[in-house]
Design a protein around this motif. Structure first.
Motif, mmCIF file in Angstrom:
data_model
loop_
_atom_site.group_PDB
_atom_site.id
_atom_site.type_symbol
_atom_site.label_atom_id
_atom_site.label_comp_id
_atom_site.label_asym_id
_atom_site.label_seq_id
_atom_site.Cartn_x
_atom_site.Cartn_y
_atom_site.Cartn_z
ATOM 1 N N GLN A 128 -7.724 59.590 12.606
ATOM 2 C CA GLN A 128 -8.412 59.789 11.332
ATOM 3 C C GLN A 128 -8.585 58.466 10.580
ATOM 4 N N GLN A 129 -7.511 57.719 10.461
ATOM 5 C CA GLN A 129 -7.572 56.431 9.791
ATOM 6 C C GLN A 129 -7.806 55.341 10.825
ATOM 7 N N PRO A 130 -8.823 54.497 10.644
ATOM 8 C CA PRO A 130 -9.009 53.376 11.579
ATOM 9 C C PRO A 130 -7.729 52.554 11.660
ATOM 10 N N ASN A 131 -7.309 52.207 12.858
ATOM 11 C CA ASN A 131 -6.046 51.484 13.013
ATOM 12 C C ASN A 131 -6.193 50.261 13.926
ATOM 13 N N PRO A 132 -7.080 49.341 13.565
ATOM 14 C CA PRO A 132 -7.164 48.125 14.379
ATOM 15 C C PRO A 132 -5.847 47.350 14.310
ATOM 16 N N PHE A 133 -5.536 46.645 15.379
ATOM 17 C CA PHE A 133 -4.343 45.813 15.391
ATOM 18 C C PHE A 133 -4.605 44.543 14.575
ATOM 19 N N PRO A 134 -3.576 43.891 14.092
ATOM 20 C CA PRO A 134 -3.756 42.616 13.399
ATOM 21 C C PRO A 134 -4.041 41.492 14.397
ATOM 22 N N LYS A 135 -5.131 41.675 15.108
ATOM 23 C CA LYS A 135 -5.564 40.751 16.140
ATOM 24 C C LYS A 135 -7.052 40.521 15.972
ATOM 25 N N SER A 136 -7.594 39.621 16.768
ATOM 26 C CA SER A 136 -9.033 39.392 16.728
ATOM 27 C C SER A 136 -9.779 40.610 17.242
ATOM 28 N N ILE A 137 -11.067 40.662 16.929
ATOM 29 C CA ILE A 137 -11.907 41.746 17.440
ATOM 30 C C ILE A 137 -11.826 41.793 18.963
ATOM 31 N N PHE A 138 -11.944 40.618 19.590
ATOM 32 C CA PHE A 138 -11.893 40.548 21.048
ATOM 33 C C PHE A 138 -10.565 41.087 21.567
ATOM 34 N N ARG A 157 -16.233 43.240 30.107
ATOM 35 C CA ARG A 157 -15.799 44.600 29.761
ATOM 36 C C ARG A 157 -15.716 44.772 28.252
ATOM 37 N N VAL A 158 -15.240 43.744 27.544
ATOM 38 C CA VAL A 158 -15.182 43.806 26.085
ATOM 39 C C VAL A 158 -16.586 43.943 25.504
ATOM 40 N N GLU A 159 -17.516 43.163 26.033
ATOM 41 C CA GLU A 159 -18.900 43.249 25.560
ATOM 42 C C GLU A 159 -19.468 44.639 25.812
ATOM 43 N N GLU A 160 -19.237 45.182 27.001
ATOM 44 C CA GLU A 160 -19.748 46.514 27.324
ATOM 45 C C GLU A 160 -19.159 47.565 26.384
ATOM 46 N N ALA A 161 -17.863 47.438 26.089
ATOM 47 C CA ALA A 161 -17.219 48.420 25.214
ATOM 48 C C ALA A 161 -17.759 48.326 23.790
ATOM 49 N N LEU A 162 -17.966 47.108 23.308
ATOM 50 C CA LEU A 162 -18.509 46.933 21.955
ATOM 51 C C LEU A 162 -19.952 47.439 21.885
ATOM 52 N N LYS A 163 -20.708 47.231 22.948
ATOM 53 C CA LYS A 163 -22.064 47.781 22.982
ATOM 54 C C LYS A 163 -22.012 49.302 23.018
ATOM 55 N N GLY A 164 -21.082 49.840 23.792
ATOM 56 C CA GLY A 164 -20.939 51.280 23.878
ATOM 57 C C GLY A 164 -20.549 51.904 22.555
ATOM 58 N N ALA A 165 -19.849 51.121 21.717
ATOM 59 C CA ALA A 165 -19.440 51.597 20.402
ATOM 60 C C ALA A 165 -20.427 51.198 19.312
ATOM 61 N N ALA A 166 -21.582 50.694 19.720
ATOM 62 C CA ALA A 166 -22.650 50.295 18.784
ATOM 63 C C ALA A 166 -22.160 49.287 17.760
ATOM 64 N N LEU A 167 -21.333 48.343 18.222
ATOM 65 C CA LEU A 167 -20.770 47.339 17.312
ATOM 66 C C LEU A 167 -21.103 45.908 17.738
ATOM 67 N N TRP A 168 -21.556 45.730 18.960
ATOM 68 C CA TRP A 168 -21.757 44.400 19.523
ATOM 69 C C TRP A 168 -22.682 43.535 18.676
ATOM 70 N N ASP A 169 -23.815 44.061 18.294
ATOM 71 C CA ASP A 169 -24.785 43.250 17.552
ATOM 72 C C ASP A 169 -24.232 42.780 16.205
ATOM 73 N N GLU A 170 -23.288 43.513 15.654
ATOM 74 C CA GLU A 170 -22.729 43.157 14.350
ATOM 75 C C GLU A 170 -21.607 42.136 14.449
ATOM 76 N N LYS A 172 -20.909 40.080 17.570
ATOM 77 C CA LYS A 172 -20.933 39.235 18.775
ATOM 78 C C LYS A 172 -20.715 37.760 18.479
ATOM 79 N N ASP A 173 -21.020 37.335 17.252
ATOM 80 C CA ASP A 173 -20.835 35.927 16.903
ATOM 81 C C ASP A 173 -19.532 35.664 16.164
ATOM 82 N N GLN A 174 -18.673 36.680 16.071
ATOM 83 C CA GLN A 174 -17.418 36.523 15.338
ATOM 84 C C GLN A 174 -16.282 37.283 16.020
ATOM 85 N N LEU A 175 -16.216 37.181 17.327
ATOM 86 C CA LEU A 175 -15.202 37.907 18.080
ATOM 87 C C LEU A 175 -13.793 37.416 17.802
ATOM 88 N N ASP A 176 -13.668 36.204 17.242
ATOM 89 C CA ASP A 176 -12.343 35.678 16.889
ATOM 90 C C ASP A 176 -11.878 36.146 15.516
#
Length: 286
Positions: A128-138, A157-170, A172-176
């Motif tokens: 329910q609550q987004p829970n990203p780790f305290p890590k880079s997007i990549f 694989r990371v690129e494919e997953a981000l594209k699959g989640a419709a997030l890559w274009d937003e 891709k230039d800030q994966l760090d």
């Protein structure tokens, strides 16, 4: 895959492969619905107890492959409890006891030879609550791949997953960039990318849009429709309009942990078999 997280009823996030096993398939007739050929999940008389309290009562349901199945019902009716039966997240709750059979590809996930961690690699979960780790997007997306010792091209694989989640274009230039710096909607899509990076067969979603704004909700709903072409999606939602919009099948849980009706979504919302279901959908209670 992700690090453990506990939700309101106790949970965790991870991602899929039960030990291959015997064919334990029973009838493909769901509790109150139409016949489903070759279901990917078969729940057979599932009962769940937390100590002496029974949370689910004899739940029988067949979930079709590569479709969206919504679980609806009032708070405390057992929707999330059932969801966590599918990938054995209830194992993390000391007082929980599960009876009955839960078949994934015709193998009982509660058999002694099934490794729950391996199971969750094939059955991912988004909370329910987004829970990203305290890590880079990549590193968020690559987390499960690294844990599994993936020896393929992780960047691809990371690129494919981000594209699959419709997030890559937003992003891709800030994966760090830290995943914690993303907006709420982006964080939830990042969690979905993390779940699909390990290539599961099923994605469980426990109210994934309830904490988001309307624009982000629409993005997540569009994403669910897209990923259901590749993955089986089972979603718990309190939003009946959302269930009607995005799902193919709907299960209605009511008080006492009972699955009252399970059928095609259109039939559930337009012509339910049970008066209790009609009363709930029309707002007479719940």
């Amino acid at each position: 895959m992700s690090e453990p997280e506990t939700d309101a009823e106790g949970g965790d996030e991870t991602v899929t492969s039960p030990t291959p096993g015997s064919n334990l398939a029973g009838s493909n007739q769901s509790q109150s619905g139409t016949l489903i050929s070759n279901p990917i999940i078969q729940s057979q008389n599932i009962n769940v107890f937390y100590g002496d309290e029974q949370a689910l009562q004899d739940v029988t349901m067949d979930i079709p492959e590569k479709r969206v199945t919504a679980l609806i019902g009032p708070s405390g009716c057992g929707k999330s409890t059932f969801l966590r039966c599918i990938n054995r997240m209830n194992d993390l709750i000391t007082s929980a006891r599960v009876e009955g059979e839960l078949l994934f590809s015709k193998k009982n996930v509660y058999d002694e030879d099934v490794d729950p961690v391996a199971l969750r690699r094939k059955i991912g979960m988004v909370f329910q609550q987004p829970n990203p780790f305290p890590k880079s997007i990549f590193d968020n997306v690559a987390y499960g791949l690294n844990i599994q010792g993936y020896d393929g091209d992780i960047e691809q694989r990371v690129e494919e997953a981000l594209k699959g989640a419709a997030l890559w274009d937003e992003v891709k230039d800030q994966l760090d960039k830290s995943g914690l710096e993303l907006s709420g909607g982006q964080q939830q899509r990042l969690c979905i990318a993390r779940a699909i990076a390990t290539d599961p067969e099923i994605i469980l979603m426990d109210e994934p849009a309830s904490a988001l704004d309307p624009v982000a909700i629409s993005q997540v709903e569009d994403l669910i429709a897209d990923i259901s072409e590749t993955y089986t999606v089972v979603i718990v939602t309190h939003n009946m309009q959302q269930a009607a919009r995005i799902s193919d099948k709907t299960g209605v849980f009511l008080t006492g942990g009972e699955l009252v009706e399970f059928d095609d979504t259109q039939k559930i919302f337009e012509n339910p078999e049970h008066q209790r279901v009609e009363d709930y959908i029309t707002g007479k209670f719940g």
